[in-house]
Design a protein around this motif. Structure first.
Motif, PDB file in Angstrom:
ATOM      1  N   GLU A 291      11.830   3.930   5.245  1.00 37.84           N
ATOM      2  CA  GLU A 291      10.344   3.498   6.120  1.00 37.84           C
ATOM      3  C   GLU A 291      10.284   2.082   6.127  1.00 37.84           C
ATOM      4  N   HIS A 292      10.470   1.198   5.102  1.00 43.28           N
ATOM      5  CA  HIS A 292      10.077  -0.194   5.114  1.00 43.28           C
ATOM      6  C   HIS A 292      11.180  -1.181   4.699  1.00 43.28           C
ATOM      7  N   LEU A 293      11.917  -1.574   5.836  1.00 48.86           N
ATOM      8  CA  LEU A 293      12.964  -2.604   5.878  1.00 48.86           C
ATOM      9  C   LEU A 293      12.806  -3.419   4.720  1.00 48.86           C
TER      10      LEU A 293
ATOM     11  N   LEU B 131      11.270   6.882  -3.463  1.00 45.16           N
ATOM     12  CA  LEU B 131      11.556   5.452  -3.282  1.00 45.16           C
ATOM     13  C   LEU B 131      12.661   5.437  -2.143  1.00 45.16           C
ATOM     14  N   GLN B 132      13.513   6.542  -2.088  1.00 41.80           N
ATOM     15  CA  GLN B 132      14.484   6.591  -0.890  1.00 41.80           C
ATOM     16  C   GLN B 132      13.808   6.710   0.384  1.00 41.80           C
ATOM     17  N   VAL B 133      12.751   7.328   0.517  1.00 47.25           N
ATOM     18  CA  VAL B 133      11.906   7.574   1.613  1.00 47.25           C
ATOM     19  C   VAL B 133      11.079   6.290   1.939  1.00 47.25           C
ATOM     20  N   LEU B 134      10.688   5.405   1.074  1.00 44.40           N
ATOM     21  CA  LEU B 134      10.168   4.239   1.123  1.00 44.40           C
ATOM     22  C   LEU B 134      10.901   3.302   1.836  1.00 44.40           C
TER      23      LEU B 134
ATOM     24  N   ASN C 152       0.852  -1.321  -0.005  1.00 44.20           N
ATOM     25  CA  ASN C 152       0.026   0.042   0.086  1.00 44.20           C
ATOM     26  C   ASN C 152       0.950   1.252  -0.080  1.00 44.20           C
ATOM     27  N   ALA C 153       2.237   1.116   0.761  1.00 42.51           N
ATOM     28  CA  ALA C 153       2.888   2.271   0.696  1.00 42.51           C
ATOM     29  C   ALA C 153       3.361   2.712  -0.760  1.00 42.51           C
TER      30      ALA C 153
END
Length: 149
Positions: free
Chosen positions: A132-134, A126-129, A38-39
């Motif tokens: 935030e999501h290992l 993408l960098q933020v994702l 979803n992210a």
């Protein structure tokens, strides 16, 4: 690009209720939890493409990745005479991540194999994702390594 579309898979329906079951169970999306999917699907913008359209071109800057939602794309090495087919990616796969991750130029050209809908996610998004999501970071690394292998 021919038009923007509503999110066809992996999103939350208005008023609640996930339709995550409609997403591909392969490729990058098949490796991720509903939260991470979803992210990804909430990032970037969605676009539709006609058959034979170039999505990414060898040598271009890696400004974004392409998450294939429907259809398939071919990844090819450009040659002066005939492009060499490196692989085919389909719904659930991410393409263009190497140039986005390392800041180098695109190493291949990506062309649609028919009608394709995709999500275009910027380098910054993408960098933020990934931070935030290992699990997304690991899944991108594994998917990329599998393709290279």
């Amino acid at each position: 690009m021919i038009s923007s579309l509503s999110r066809p898979l992996g999103h939350t329906r208005p008023g609640g209720g996930s339709v995550i079951g409609e997403r591909p169970h392969r490729g990058l999306l098949g490796r991720l939890s509903e939260r991470a999917v979803n992210a990804l699907l909430d990032s970037g913008g969605e676009a539709a493409y006609e058959p034979g359209q170039v999505l990414l071109r060898t040598g271009d800057d890696g400004t974004h990745v392409v998450l294939v939602l429907t259809g398939a794309v071919k990844v090819q090495a450009d040659d002066e005479l005939t492009p060499a087919l490196l692989g085919v990616q389909s719904a659930g796969d991410l393409v263009g991540e190497m140039a986005v991750l390392d800041g180098g130029p695109r190493s291949a050209t990506v062309v649609t194999c028919g009608h394709v809908t995709a999500r275009l996610i910027s380098r910054r998004q993408l960098q933020v994702l990934l931070q935030e999501h290992l699990e997304l970071l690991v899944a991108v690394a594994v998917s990329t390594a599998e393709r290279i292998r």
